[in-house]
Design a protein around this motif. Structure first.
Motif, PDB file in Angstrom:
ATOM      1  N   GLY A  41       0.804  -1.222   0.000  1.00 32.16           N
ATOM      2  CA  GLY A  41       0.000   0.000   0.000  1.00 32.16           C
ATOM      3  C   GLY A  41       0.833   1.266   0.000  1.00 32.16           C
ATOM      4  O   GLY A  41       0.411   2.293   0.536  1.00 32.16           O
ATOM      5  N   LYS A  42       2.002   1.211  -0.624  1.00 28.97           N
ATOM      6  CA  LYS A  42       2.896   2.370  -0.658  1.00 28.97           C
ATOM      7  C   LYS A  42       3.185   2.837  -2.078  1.00 28.97           C
ATOM      8  O   LYS A  42       4.223   3.435  -2.347  1.00 28.97           O
ATOM      9  CB  LYS A  42       4.210   2.020   0.040  1.00 28.97           C
TER      10      LYS A  42
ATOM     11  N   LYS B  46       2.958   4.996  -5.573  1.00 31.40           N
ATOM     12  CA  LYS B  46       2.948   6.438  -5.814  1.00 31.40           C
ATOM     13  C   LYS B  46       2.448   6.722  -7.223  1.00 31.40           C
ATOM     14  O   LYS B  46       2.334   5.832  -8.049  1.00 31.40           O
ATOM     15  CB  LYS B  46       4.359   6.997  -5.632  1.00 31.40           C
TER      16      LYS B  46
ATOM     17  N   VAL C 100      -1.514   4.910  -7.007  1.00 32.90           N
ATOM     18  CA  VAL C 100      -2.033   5.066  -5.643  1.00 32.90           C
ATOM     19  C   VAL C 100      -3.378   4.377  -5.466  1.00 32.90           C
ATOM     20  O   VAL C 100      -3.771   4.073  -4.339  1.00 32.90           O
ATOM     21  CB  VAL C 100      -2.128   6.549  -5.197  1.00 32.90           C
TER      22      VAL C 100
ATOM     23  N   ASN D 266      -3.283   1.412  -3.197  1.00 36.39           N
ATOM     24  CA  ASN D 266      -2.865   1.551  -1.801  1.00 36.39           C
ATOM     25  C   ASN D 266      -3.895   1.070  -0.788  1.00 36.39           C
ATOM     26  O   ASN D 266      -3.529   0.661   0.297  1.00 36.39           O
ATOM     27  CB  ASN D 266      -2.456   2.985  -1.494  1.00 36.39           C
ATOM     28  N   ASN D 267      -5.145   1.129  -1.097  1.00 31.86           N
ATOM     29  CA  ASN D 267      -6.179   0.669  -0.153  1.00 31.86           C
ATOM     30  C   ASN D 267      -6.799  -0.648  -0.596  1.00 31.86           C
ATOM     31  O   ASN D 267      -7.932  -0.955  -0.238  1.00 31.86           O
ATOM     32  CB  ASN D 267      -7.265   1.739  -0.013  1.00 31.86           C
TER      33      ASN D 267
END
Length: 139
Positions: free
Chosen positions: A24-25, A27, A31, A34-35
């Motif tokens: 979940g990192k 960019k 992104v 990420n969730n």
């Protein structure tokens, strides 16, 4: 459903890239991952899974056949591990060079299975490696 085809140059740290997605990192445009819950489909992931089954003398991937993953041929191993990945109900699956070490017939079967996944199971698939057998990818 959204599909991503991500080709990495040799200058990119692939492990760090995949870890960032799974942790979940991510960019930039990624992104959205990420969730989400993701899972890795790769030769390394399969080998780690085989080691885990062997270490604990368990059957996790192929519970219907009651066989450990190491007892299957490489093509069957990938199909069984793909079923296992689906059963984990991930939001996305990262396919890292999924067709390595497979014959033509097994590549076609695996590609059809992956296409089926994208229609019914996952919101995203991240394809790390180019392969002409994957016809469902787009960005």
């Amino acid at each position: 459903m959204q599909h991503w085809d991500i080709l990495l140059s040799n200058q990119v740290n692939k492990k760090a890239f995949i870890d960032a997605l799974l942790e979940g990192k991510a960019k930039g445009d990624l992104v959205a991952f990420n969730n989400q819950k993701g899972i890795l489909f790769s030769d390394i992931a399969i080998e780690k899974f085989i080691e885990k089954e062997f270490q604990y003398d368990s059957v996790e991937a192929s519970t219907t056949s009651n066989r450990q993953l190491r007892t299957f041929s490489s093509g069957e191993r990938k199909k069984e591990f793909l079923r296992y990945c689906i059963n984990q109900k991930p939001d996305f699956i990262i396919f890292d060079n999924p067709f390595d070490h497979l014959d033509q017939a097994s590549r076609v079967v695996l590609a059809e299975s992956a296409a089926e996944i994208n229609r019914f199971y996952c919101d995203y698939s991240v394809i790390e490696s180019y392969c002409r057998y994957i016809r469902f990818c787009s960005k």
